[in-house]
Design a protein around this motif. Structure first.
Motif, PDB file in Angstrom:
ATOM      1  N   ALA A   1       0.834  -1.211   0.000  1.00  0.00           N
ATOM      2  CA  ALA A   1       0.000   0.000   0.000  1.00  0.00           C
ATOM      3  C   ALA A   1       0.865   1.255   0.000  1.00  0.00           C
ATOM      4  N   PHE A   2       1.946   1.249   0.779  1.00  0.00           N
ATOM      5  CA  PHE A   2       2.833   2.409   0.831  1.00  0.00           C
ATOM      6  C   PHE A   2       3.428   2.700  -0.543  1.00  0.00           C
ATOM      7  N   PHE A   3       3.916   1.671  -1.226  1.00  0.00           N
ATOM      8  CA  PHE A   3       4.558   1.910  -2.518  1.00  0.00           C
ATOM      9  C   PHE A   3       3.552   2.232  -3.622  1.00  0.00           C
ATOM     10  N   ILE A   4       2.328   1.745  -3.518  1.00  0.00           N
ATOM     11  CA  ILE A   4       1.292   2.144  -4.482  1.00  0.00           C
ATOM     12  C   ILE A   4       0.946   3.613  -4.294  1.00  0.00           C
ATOM     13  N   LEU A   5       0.807   4.043  -3.031  1.00  0.00           N
ATOM     14  CA  LEU A   5       0.545   5.465  -2.762  1.00  0.00           C
ATOM     15  C   LEU A   5       1.713   6.335  -3.205  1.00  0.00           C
ATOM     16  N   LEU A   6       2.930   5.857  -3.013  1.00  0.00           N
ATOM     17  CA  LEU A   6       4.110   6.596  -3.461  1.00  0.00           C
ATOM     18  C   LEU A   6       4.112   6.726  -4.987  1.00  0.00           C
ATOM     19  N   PHE A   7       3.736   5.661  -5.697  1.00  0.00           N
ATOM     20  CA  PHE A   7       3.673   5.717  -7.150  1.00  0.00           C
ATOM     21  C   PHE A   7       2.619   6.724  -7.612  1.00  0.00           C
ATOM     22  N   ILE A   8       1.464   6.721  -6.970  1.00  0.00           N
ATOM     23  CA  ILE A   8       0.409   7.682  -7.333  1.00  0.00           C
ATOM     24  C   ILE A   8       0.889   9.112  -7.079  1.00  0.00           C
ATOM     25  N   PHE A   9       1.546   9.339  -5.949  1.00  0.00           N
ATOM     26  CA  PHE A   9       2.070  10.670  -5.632  1.00  0.00           C
ATOM     27  C   PHE A   9       3.121  11.105  -6.661  1.00  0.00           C
ATOM     28  N   LEU A  10       4.041  10.208  -7.020  1.00  0.00           N
ATOM     29  CA  LEU A  10       5.074  10.545  -8.004  1.00  0.00           C
ATOM     30  C   LEU A  10       4.476  10.777  -9.390  1.00  0.00           C
ATOM     31  N   THR A  11       3.416  10.045  -9.724  1.00  0.00           N
ATOM     32  CA  THR A  11       2.750  10.246 -11.020  1.00  0.00           C
ATOM     33  C   THR A  11       2.094  11.622 -11.078  1.00  0.00           C
ATOM     34  N   ILE A  12       1.435  12.042  -9.988  1.00  0.00           N
ATOM     35  CA  ILE A  12       0.808  13.371  -9.943  1.00  0.00           C
ATOM     36  C   ILE A  12       1.872  14.459 -10.060  1.00  0.00           C
ATOM     37  N   LEU A  13       2.996  14.289  -9.354  1.00  0.00           N
ATOM     38  CA  LEU A  13       4.099  15.257  -9.469  1.00  0.00           C
ATOM     39  C   LEU A  13       4.659  15.287 -10.884  1.00  0.00           C
ATOM     40  N   SER A  14       4.732  14.141 -11.533  1.00  0.00           N
ATOM     41  CA  SER A  14       5.255  14.078 -12.898  1.00  0.00           C
ATOM     42  C   SER A  14       4.339  14.810 -13.872  1.00  0.00           C
ATOM     43  N   VAL A  15       3.025  14.648 -13.699  1.00  0.00           N
ATOM     44  CA  VAL A  15       2.066  15.326 -14.582  1.00  0.00           C
ATOM     45  C   VAL A  15       2.188  16.838 -14.432  1.00  0.00           C
ATOM     46  N   LYS A  16       2.347  17.318 -13.202  1.00  0.00           N
ATOM     47  CA  LYS A  16       2.469  18.763 -12.976  1.00  0.00           C
ATOM     48  C   LYS A  16       3.800  19.302 -13.483  1.00  0.00           C
ATOM     49  N   ALA A  17       4.870  18.520 -13.340  1.00  0.00           N
ATOM     50  CA  ALA A  17       6.196  18.999 -13.718  1.00  0.00           C
ATOM     51  C   ALA A  17       6.450  18.911 -15.216  1.00  0.00           C
ATOM     52  N   ALA A  18       5.845  17.954 -15.904  1.00  0.00           N
ATOM     53  CA  ALA A  18       6.140  17.734 -17.314  1.00  0.00           C
ATOM     54  C   ALA A  18       5.522  18.796 -18.220  1.00  0.00           C
ATOM     55  N   GLY A  19       4.406  19.347 -17.821  1.00  0.00           N
ATOM     56  CA  GLY A  19       3.762  20.356 -18.668  1.00  0.00           C
ATOM     57  C   GLY A  19       3.176  19.724 -19.910  1.00  0.00           C
ATOM     58  N   ASN A  20       3.583  20.221 -21.112  1.00  0.00           N
ATOM     59  CA  ASN A  20       3.039  19.733 -22.375  1.00  0.00           C
ATOM     60  C   ASN A  20       3.905  18.659 -23.043  1.00  0.00           C
ATOM     61  N   SER A  21       5.035  18.350 -22.499  1.00  0.00           N
ATOM     62  CA  SER A  21       5.966  17.390 -23.102  1.00  0.00           C
ATOM     63  C   SER A  21       5.533  15.950 -22.767  1.00  0.00           C
ATOM     64  N   THR A  22       5.091  15.235 -23.782  1.00  0.00           N
ATOM     65  CA  THR A  22       4.620  13.854 -23.586  1.00  0.00           C
ATOM     66  C   THR A  22       5.784  12.900 -23.321  1.00  0.00           C
ATOM     67  N   LYS A  23       6.905  13.084 -24.018  1.00  0.00           N
ATOM     68  CA  LYS A  23       8.061  12.214 -23.828  1.00  0.00           C
ATOM     69  C   LYS A  23       8.601  12.329 -22.397  1.00  0.00           C
ATOM     70  N   LEU A  24       8.661  13.542 -21.899  1.00  0.00           N
ATOM     71  CA  LEU A  24       9.135  13.756 -20.538  1.00  0.00           C
ATOM     72  C   LEU A  24       8.178  13.129 -19.526  1.00  0.00           C
ATOM     73  N   LEU A  25       6.881  13.255 -19.769  1.00  0.00           N
ATOM     74  CA  LEU A  25       5.880  12.687 -18.865  1.00  0.00           C
ATOM     75  C   LEU A  25       5.990  11.159 -18.826  1.00  0.00           C
ATOM     76  N   VAL A  26       6.105  10.532 -19.996  1.00  0.00           N
ATOM     77  CA  VAL A  26       6.209   9.070 -20.047  1.00  0.00           C
ATOM     78  C   VAL A  26       7.486   8.593 -19.353  1.00  0.00           C
ATOM     79  N   SER A  27       8.600   9.266 -19.582  1.00  0.00           N
ATOM     80  CA  SER A  27       9.857   8.852 -18.943  1.00  0.00           C
ATOM     81  C   SER A  27       9.813   9.044 -17.432  1.00  0.00           C
TER      82      SER A  27
END
Length: 184
Positions: free
Chosen positions: A15-41
Motif C-alpha cells: 500500500a505504501f509503494f502504491i501510494l508513493l507511485f500515485i504521488f510521483l505520477t501526480i508530481l510528474s504530470v504537474k512537472a512535465a507540462g506539455n511534453s509527452t516524452k518527458l511525462l512518459v519517462s
C-alpha cells in the motif's frame, strides 16, 4: 509452487509503494507540462523505483517475519536400501504464520578432517602400462536434496515433526551433513 502467505506488514508495504507511485505520477504530470516524452519517462522512472522498492521490502519482510528453527534432529543410515533417514521438529519462532518450509540437505563425502587420499591434487605423469585410472567414472562427492517438510502451515509457536529420506551412496565415509531451512 507455493505462494507466500502475506502478513499485514506485507500489505502495508504494498500500500505504501502504491501510494508513493500515485504521488510521483501526480508530481510528474504537474512537472512535465506539455511534453509527452518527458511525462512518459518520468512515470516509467517512478514505476521502476516503486516496483523495486516494494519487491525489496517484501523480500526483507519475508526474511525477518517468517522464522523457524530445526530442533531434535536425528539422522540414521539405513544400509538395506542405501538411504539416510533424517527426523526432527520444525518450530515457528516468529510472530506470523508460515505457509511452507523447505529443507535443503547437502551430504559431503570425506567432510571435516578426513584424510585426503593419494592422487587427489596431482596425477602421476609417468607411463601407465596397465591402463589409466583417470578413465574411470568419477563418483560424486556431494548429494544435494531439497524437500518440502511443512506444506500446510505453521502457526506462531507451533512445532511439527518431519521425516526426510535422502539417498546415501555406499562409498561415502566421514560424511558431513549440512541443513538449511527456508520458510515462507
Amino acid at each position: 509452487m507455493h505462494l507466500p502467505y502475506f502478513t499485514i506488514l506485507h500489505w502495508l508495504d504494498l500500500a505504501f509503494f502504491i501510494l508513493l507511485f500515485i504521488f510521483l505520477t501526480i508530481l510528474s504530470v504537474k512537472a512535465a507540462g506539455n511534453s509527452t516524452k518527458l511525462l512518459v519517462s518520468m512515470i516509467f522512472a517512478s514505476f521502476l523505483v516503486t516496483a523495486f522498492g516494494s519487491v525489496l521490502g517484501l523480500v526483507i519482510l519475508e526474511k525477518y517475519t517468517k522464522k523457524a528453527v530445526l530442533e531434535h534432529v536425528e539422522k540414521r543410515r539405513v544400509l538395506i536400501n542405501e538411504t539416510m533417514v533424517i527426523k526432527g521438529q520444525v518450530k515457528n519462532i516468529g510472530k506470523f504464520k508460515i505457509n511452507y518450509c523447505k529443507l535443503n540437505i547437502k551430504l559431503v563425502n570425506n567432510g571435516w578432517g578426513a584424510k585426503i587420499p593419494k592422487g587427489t591434487f596431482f596425477k602421476s605423469g609417468g607411463l601407465n602400462i596397465f591402463g589409466s585410472k583417470s578413465k574411470q567414472m568419477q563418483k560424486p562427492n556431494t548429494v544435494k536434496v531439497t524437500r518440502f517438510i511443512i506444506t500446510n502451515g505453521l502457526l506462531p509457536g507451533e512445532i511439527k515433526n518431519f521425516s526426510v529420506i535422502v539417498p546415501y551412496p555406499p562409498y561415502f565415509k566421514n560424511t558431513y551433513v549440512n541443513y538449511k531451512l527456508y520458510c515462507h
